[in-house]
Design a protein around this motif. Structure first.
Motif, PDB file in Angstrom:
ATOM      1  N   SER A   1       0.894  -1.325   0.012  1.00 22.58           N
ATOM      2  CA  SER A   1       0.063  -0.055   0.027  1.00 22.58           C
ATOM      3  C   SER A   1       0.894   1.349  -0.045  1.00 22.58           C
ATOM      4  N   LEU A   2       0.304   2.462  -0.591  1.00 18.12           N
ATOM      5  CA  LEU A   2       0.677   3.812  -0.405  1.00 18.12           C
ATOM      6  C   LEU A   2      -0.416   4.628  -0.175  1.00 18.12           C
ATOM      7  N   ARG A   3       0.311   5.712   0.333  1.00 23.60           N
ATOM      8  CA  ARG A   3      -0.939   6.919   0.277  1.00 23.60           C
ATOM      9  C   ARG A   3      -0.446   8.035  -0.371  1.00 23.60           C
ATOM     10  N   LEU A   4      -0.928   8.579  -1.631  1.00 24.55           N
ATOM     11  CA  LEU A   4      -0.344   9.802  -2.226  1.00 24.55           C
ATOM     12  C   LEU A   4      -1.125  10.907  -1.595  1.00 24.55           C
ATOM     13  N   SER A   5      -0.423  12.067  -1.379  1.00 28.39           N
ATOM     14  CA  SER A   5      -1.140  13.256  -1.170  1.00 28.39           C
ATOM     15  C   SER A   5      -0.765  14.448  -2.021  1.00 28.39           C
ATOM     16  N   CYS A   6      -1.692  15.348  -2.204  1.00 28.91           N
ATOM     17  CA  CYS A   6      -1.466  16.342  -3.337  1.00 28.91           C
ATOM     18  C   CYS A   6      -1.994  17.682  -2.401  1.00 28.91           C
ATOM     19  N   ALA A   7      -1.099  18.525  -2.239  1.00 29.47           N
ATOM     20  CA  ALA A   7      -1.377  19.780  -1.583  1.00 29.47           C
ATOM     21  C   ALA A   7      -1.431  20.942  -2.609  1.00 29.47           C
ATOM     22  N   ALA A   8      -2.587  21.611  -2.225  1.00 30.89           N
ATOM     23  CA  ALA A   8      -2.867  22.659  -3.369  1.00 30.89           C
ATOM     24  C   ALA A   8      -2.606  24.159  -2.503  1.00 30.89           C
ATOM     25  N   SER A   9      -2.006  25.109  -3.276  1.00 29.59           N
ATOM     26  CA  SER A   9      -1.985  26.460  -2.670  1.00 29.59           C
ATOM     27  C   SER A   9      -3.035  27.267  -3.683  1.00 29.59           C
ATOM     28  N   GLY A  10      -3.528  28.218  -2.883  1.00 23.84           N
ATOM     29  CA  GLY A  10      -4.305  29.218  -3.418  1.00 23.84           C
ATOM     30  C   GLY A  10      -5.534  29.567  -2.768  1.00 23.84           C
ATOM     31  N   SER A  11      -6.451  30.167  -3.228  1.00 20.99           N
ATOM     32  CA  SER A  11      -7.520  30.540  -2.143  1.00 20.99           C
ATOM     33  C   SER A  11      -8.229  29.176  -1.744  1.00 20.99           C
ATOM     34  N   ILE A  12      -8.515  29.008  -0.540  1.00 16.88           N
ATOM     35  CA  ILE A  12      -9.192  28.008  -0.213  1.00 16.88           C
ATOM     36  C   ILE A  12     -10.695  27.959  -0.478  1.00 16.88           C
ATOM     37  N   PHE A  13     -11.102  29.090  -0.781  1.00 13.75           N
ATOM     38  CA  PHE A  13     -12.432  29.180  -1.243  1.00 13.75           C
ATOM     39  C   PHE A  13     -12.562  28.748  -2.818  1.00 13.75           C
ATOM     40  N   ILE A  14     -11.668  29.001  -3.684  1.00 11.38           N
ATOM     41  CA  ILE A  14     -11.577  28.251  -5.044  1.00 11.38           C
ATOM     42  C   ILE A  14     -11.530  26.784  -4.777  1.00 11.38           C
ATOM     43  N   PHE A  15     -10.623  26.163  -3.900  1.00 11.29           N
ATOM     44  CA  PHE A  15     -10.269  24.849  -3.787  1.00 11.29           C
ATOM     45  C   PHE A  15     -11.566  24.092  -3.172  1.00 11.29           C
ATOM     46  N   ASN A  16     -12.261  24.664  -2.350  1.00 11.33           N
ATOM     47  CA  ASN A  16     -13.533  23.760  -2.053  1.00 11.33           C
ATOM     48  C   ASN A  16     -14.566  23.885  -3.119  1.00 11.33           C
ATOM     49  N   LEU A  17     -14.517  24.670  -4.126  1.00  8.67           N
ATOM     50  CA  LEU A  17     -15.314  24.567  -5.129  1.00  8.67           C
ATOM     51  C   LEU A  17     -15.216  23.804  -6.469  1.00  8.67           C
ATOM     52  N   TYR A  18     -13.982  23.308  -6.262  1.00  9.34           N
ATOM     53  CA  TYR A  18     -13.638  22.394  -7.815  1.00  9.34           C
ATOM     54  C   TYR A  18     -13.383  21.026  -7.333  1.00  9.34           C
ATOM     55  N   ALA A  19     -13.632  20.086  -8.314  1.00  5.60           N
ATOM     56  CA  ALA A  19     -13.135  18.805  -8.470  1.00  5.60           C
ATOM     57  C   ALA A  19     -11.662  18.466  -8.542  1.00  5.60           C
ATOM     58  N   MET A  20     -11.369  17.574  -7.841  1.00  5.09           N
ATOM     59  CA  MET A  20      -9.963  17.234  -8.175  1.00  5.09           C
ATOM     60  C   MET A  20      -9.767  15.938  -8.606  1.00  5.09           C
TER      61      MET A  20
ATOM     62  N   VAL B   1      -7.562   8.094 -12.831  1.00  5.24           N
ATOM     63  CA  VAL B   1      -7.600   7.091 -11.835  1.00  5.24           C
ATOM     64  C   VAL B   1      -8.506   7.277 -11.031  1.00  5.24           C
ATOM     65  N   ALA B   2      -8.827   8.519 -10.523  1.00  5.73           N
ATOM     66  CA  ALA B   2      -9.904   8.769  -9.659  1.00  5.73           C
ATOM     67  C   ALA B   2     -10.260  10.289  -9.609  1.00  5.73           C
ATOM     68  N   THR B   3     -11.461  10.471  -9.349  1.00  6.09           N
ATOM     69  CA  THR B   3     -11.858  11.850  -9.328  1.00  6.09           C
ATOM     70  C   THR B   3     -12.761  12.179  -7.982  1.00  6.09           C
ATOM     71  N   ILE B   4     -12.744  13.295  -7.533  1.00 12.26           N
ATOM     72  CA  ILE B   4     -13.688  13.585  -6.562  1.00 12.26           C
ATOM     73  C   ILE B   4     -14.369  15.040  -6.479  1.00 12.26           C
ATOM     74  N   THR B   5     -15.264  15.138  -6.606  1.00 12.46           N
ATOM     75  CA  THR B   5     -16.251  16.381  -6.803  1.00 12.46           C
ATOM     76  C   THR B   5     -16.027  17.183  -5.415  1.00 12.46           C
ATOM     77  N   SER B   6     -16.738  18.614  -5.460  1.00 15.70           N
ATOM     78  CA  SER B   6     -16.378  19.388  -4.532  1.00 15.70           C
ATOM     79  C   SER B   6     -17.115  18.711  -3.151  1.00 15.70           C
ATOM     80  N   GLY B   7     -18.508  18.176  -3.592  1.00 15.86           N
ATOM     81  CA  GLY B   7     -19.142  17.488  -2.684  1.00 15.86           C
ATOM     82  C   GLY B   7     -18.824  16.266  -2.066  1.00 15.86           C
ATOM     83  N   GLY B   8     -17.785  15.761  -2.531  1.00 16.95           N
ATOM     84  CA  GLY B   8     -17.066  14.389  -2.065  1.00 16.95           C
ATOM     85  C   GLY B   8     -17.620  13.141  -2.844  1.00 16.95           C
ATOM     86  N   GLY B   9     -18.243  13.584  -4.042  1.00 19.93           N
ATOM     87  CA  GLY B   9     -18.588  12.217  -4.808  1.00 19.93           C
ATOM     88  C   GLY B   9     -17.102  11.962  -5.508  1.00 19.93           C
ATOM     89  N   THR B  10     -17.332  10.453  -5.691  1.00 19.77           N
ATOM     90  CA  THR B  10     -16.033   9.705  -6.375  1.00 19.77           C
ATOM     91  C   THR B  10     -16.430   8.924  -7.581  1.00 19.77           C
TER      92      THR B  10
END
Length: 113
Positions: free
Chosen positions: A17-36, A50-59
């Motif tokens: 197993s591995l856990r990858l992290s992706c840290a974003a810089s910029g306005s937290i307001f913008i981060f909350n609005l968009y899918a990753m 590989v995988a996507t997640i919406t602002s609301g947590g849908g995967t």
């Protein structure tokens, strides 16, 4: 504009197993609005989702990783994660995260005995 920095890659044996992290810089307001999203690119192959997640947590997941990988996000930390279990050699690739058209530099994941 969002800057993304991935971490957590490495060499792991099949089944590990591995856990990858992706840290974003910029306005937290913008981060909350968009899918990753997490993508990967193996040598000689095209980049694939590989995988996507919406602002609301849908995967959503690629069929090849369903049941093994889990994407999640922590909006307060402006971070998205990819928990990868039961890794296979075919998971070997550079893994990238993306948001709002921006991409990180990638992190190498190698699955080998």
């Amino acid at each position: 504009q969002v800057q993304l920095v991935e971490s957590g890659g490495g060499l792991v044996q099949p089944g590990g197993s591995l856990r990858l992290s992706c840290a974003a810089s910029g306005s937290i307001f913008i981060f909350n609005l968009y899918a990753m999203g997490w993508y990967r690119q193996a040598p000689g192959k095209q980049r694939e989702v590989v995988a996507t997640i919406t602002s609301g947590g849908g995967t959503n997941y690629a069929d090849s990783v369903k049941g093994r990988f889990t994407i999640s996000r922590d909006n307060a930390k402006k971070t998205v994660y990819l928990q990868m279990n039961s890794l296979k050699p075919e998971d070997t690739a550079v893994y990238y995260c993306t948001c709002m058209g921006s991409w990180g530099q990638g992190t190498q994941v190698t699955v080998s005995s």
